[in-house]
Design a protein around this motif. Structure first.
Motif, PDB file in Angstrom:
ATOM      1  N   LYS A   1       0.831  -1.207   0.000  1.00 48.14           N
ATOM      2  CA  LYS A   1       0.000   0.000   0.000  1.00 48.14           C
ATOM      3  C   LYS A   1       0.869   1.263   0.000  1.00 48.14           C
ATOM      4  N   LYS A   2       1.983   1.221   0.704  1.00 47.97           N
ATOM      5  CA  LYS A   2       2.880   2.369   0.774  1.00 47.97           C
ATOM      6  C   LYS A   2       3.461   2.680  -0.615  1.00 47.97           C
ATOM      7  N   LEU A   3       3.920   1.649  -1.326  1.00 50.83           N
ATOM      8  CA  LEU A   3       4.498   1.869  -2.650  1.00 50.83           C
ATOM      9  C   LEU A   3       3.434   2.258  -3.677  1.00 50.83           C
ATOM     10  N   ILE A   4       2.225   1.734  -3.539  1.00 51.21           N
ATOM     11  CA  ILE A   4       1.132   2.114  -4.447  1.00 51.21           C
ATOM     12  C   ILE A   4       0.808   3.591  -4.262  1.00 51.21           C
ATOM     13  N   LYS A   5       0.733   4.034  -3.006  1.00 54.57           N
ATOM     14  CA  LYS A   5       0.462   5.451  -2.738  1.00 54.57           C
ATOM     15  C   LYS A   5       1.584   6.321  -3.292  1.00 54.57           C
ATOM     16  N   GLU A   6       2.818   5.881  -3.109  1.00 61.06           N
ATOM     17  CA  GLU A   6       3.959   6.630  -3.618  1.00 61.06           C
ATOM     18  C   GLU A   6       3.945   6.690  -5.150  1.00 61.06           C
ATOM     19  N   LEU A   7       3.540   5.598  -5.795  1.00 62.42           N
ATOM     20  CA  LEU A   7       3.442   5.563  -7.255  1.00 62.42           C
ATOM     21  C   LEU A   7       2.441   6.602  -7.757  1.00 62.42           C
ATOM     22  N   PHE A   8       1.279   6.684  -7.113  1.00 66.07           N
ATOM     23  CA  PHE A   8       0.264   7.634  -7.554  1.00 66.07           C
ATOM     24  C   PHE A   8       0.601   9.072  -7.175  1.00 66.07           C
ATOM     25  N   ASP A   9       1.347   9.262  -6.086  1.00 64.37           N
ATOM     26  CA  ASP A   9       1.718  10.613  -5.665  1.00 64.37           C
ATOM     27  C   ASP A   9       2.898  11.175  -6.461  1.00 64.37           C
ATOM     28  N   LYS A  10       3.955  10.376  -6.632  1.00 65.00           N
ATOM     29  CA  LYS A  10       5.201  10.884  -7.185  1.00 65.00           C
ATOM     30  C   LYS A  10       5.522  10.381  -8.588  1.00 65.00           C
ATOM     31  N   GLY A  11       4.804   9.379  -9.067  1.00 60.46           N
ATOM     32  CA  GLY A  11       5.141   8.761 -10.341  1.00 60.46           C
ATOM     33  C   GLY A  11       4.780   9.621 -11.535  1.00 60.46           C
ATOM     34  N   SER A  12       5.490   9.400 -12.627  1.00 63.29           N
ATOM     35  CA  SER A  12       5.149  10.081 -13.883  1.00 63.29           C
ATOM     36  C   SER A  12       4.165   9.187 -14.634  1.00 63.29           C
ATOM     37  N   SER A  13       3.362   9.812 -15.496  1.00 63.95           N
ATOM     38  CA  SER A  13       2.353   9.024 -16.187  1.00 63.95           C
ATOM     39  C   SER A  13       2.294   9.397 -17.653  1.00 63.95           C
ATOM     40  N   PHE A  14       1.818   8.460 -18.440  1.00 61.56           N
ATOM     41  CA  PHE A  14       1.504   8.723 -19.836  1.00 61.56           C
ATOM     42  C   PHE A  14       0.328   7.843 -20.222  1.00 61.56           C
ATOM     43  N   PHE A  15      -0.265   8.161 -21.337  1.00 60.94           N
ATOM     44  CA  PHE A  15      -1.490   7.507 -21.767  1.00 60.94           C
ATOM     45  C   PHE A  15      -1.254   6.835 -23.113  1.00 60.94           C
ATOM     46  N   LEU A  16      -1.566   5.547 -23.190  1.00 66.01           N
ATOM     47  CA  LEU A  16      -1.519   4.805 -24.441  1.00 66.01           C
ATOM     48  C   LEU A  16      -2.756   3.922 -24.454  1.00 66.01           C
ATOM     49  N   TYR A  17      -3.778   4.395 -25.180  1.00 64.95           N
ATOM     50  CA  TYR A  17      -5.084   3.755 -25.138  1.00 64.95           C
ATOM     51  C   TYR A  17      -4.964   2.262 -25.396  1.00 64.95           C
ATOM     52  N   PRO A  18      -5.573   1.398 -24.616  1.00 60.44           N
ATOM     53  CA  PRO A  18      -6.537   1.616 -23.541  1.00 60.44           C
ATOM     54  C   PRO A  18      -5.916   1.652 -22.148  1.00 60.44           C
ATOM     55  N   PHE A  19      -4.660   2.085 -22.022  1.00 60.80           N
ATOM     56  CA  PHE A  19      -3.993   2.089 -20.725  1.00 60.80           C
ATOM     57  C   PHE A  19      -3.546   3.480 -20.312  1.00 60.80           C
ATOM     58  N   LYS A  20      -3.641   3.732 -19.015  1.00 57.78           N
ATOM     59  CA  LYS A  20      -2.929   4.840 -18.398  1.00 57.78           C
ATOM     60  C   LYS A  20      -1.780   4.172 -17.656  1.00 57.78           C
ATOM     61  N   VAL A  21      -0.587   4.667 -17.878  1.00 56.94           N
ATOM     62  CA  VAL A  21       0.601   4.035 -17.318  1.00 56.94           C
ATOM     63  C   VAL A  21       1.243   4.975 -16.312  1.00 56.94           C
ATOM     64  N   MET A  22       1.479   4.485 -15.123  1.00 54.19           N
ATOM     65  CA  MET A  22       2.179   5.227 -14.072  1.00 54.19           C
ATOM     66  C   MET A  22       3.528   4.536 -13.863  1.00 54.19           C
ATOM     67  N   VAL A  23       4.602   5.330 -13.783  1.00 52.45           N
ATOM     68  CA  VAL A  23       5.941   4.770 -13.603  1.00 52.45           C
ATOM     69  C   VAL A  23       6.678   5.566 -12.543  1.00 52.45           C
ATOM     70  N   LEU A  24       7.352   4.859 -11.660  1.00 55.79           N
ATOM     71  CA  LEU A  24       8.177   5.487 -10.639  1.00 55.79           C
ATOM     72  C   LEU A  24       9.453   4.677 -10.505  1.00 55.79           C
TER      73      LEU A  24
END
Length: 129
Positions: free
Chosen positions: A14-37
């Motif tokens: 849960k800690k790393l998931i929260k960190e991914l959504f808070d600090k991660g960069s994202s891009f969109f490639l339909y049908p996916f939204k991609v979060m990367v940290l």
């Protein structure tokens, strides 16, 4: 490289998931939204990935589970694209945003493109294509 998808390769902290959504960069490639940290400290010895399908988009659990199974299999078959990166491991969130059920071949092609993009692009800004 081992072609299995072990539990330590799946993101469940849960800690790393929260960190991914808070600090991660994202891009969109339909049908996916991609979060990367990128993580530099030694929490994991492998890249970790999160698979998510919105309940709002796909109402039935069987359909959500079908898409998640297809996403996991496509990632498992193509994770060698990322290879062994010495400069820190990556946490990846694959969020399915379509309300349609797409075939495995479409999902696999998009995940190949996503993994190639993650490997080639530096993660400097918050939203990059």
């Amino acid at each position: 490289m081992n072609s299995e998808l072990h539990k330590n390769e799946r993101l469940h902290s849960k800690k790393l998931i929260k960190e991914l959504f808070d600090k991660g960069s994202s891009f969109f490639l339909y049908p996916f939204k991609v979060m990367v940290l990128e993580i530099n400290f030694d929490i994991s010895e492998t890249n970790q990935v999160l698979f998510s399908v919105s309940k709002k988009k796909l109402k039935k659990a069987v359909n959500r589970n079908l898409i998640k199974r297809r996403m996991r299999e496509a990632y498992r078959l193509n994770k060698q694209i990322l290879g062994e990166m010495a400069e820190g491991k990556k946490i990846i969130g694959l969020i399915y945003v379509s309300s349609e059920i797409v075939t495995f071949h479409v999902i696999e092609a998009k995940i190949k493109k996503i993994l190639t993009t993650i490997k080639e692009k530096p993660l400097s800004d918050k939203n990059h294509p």
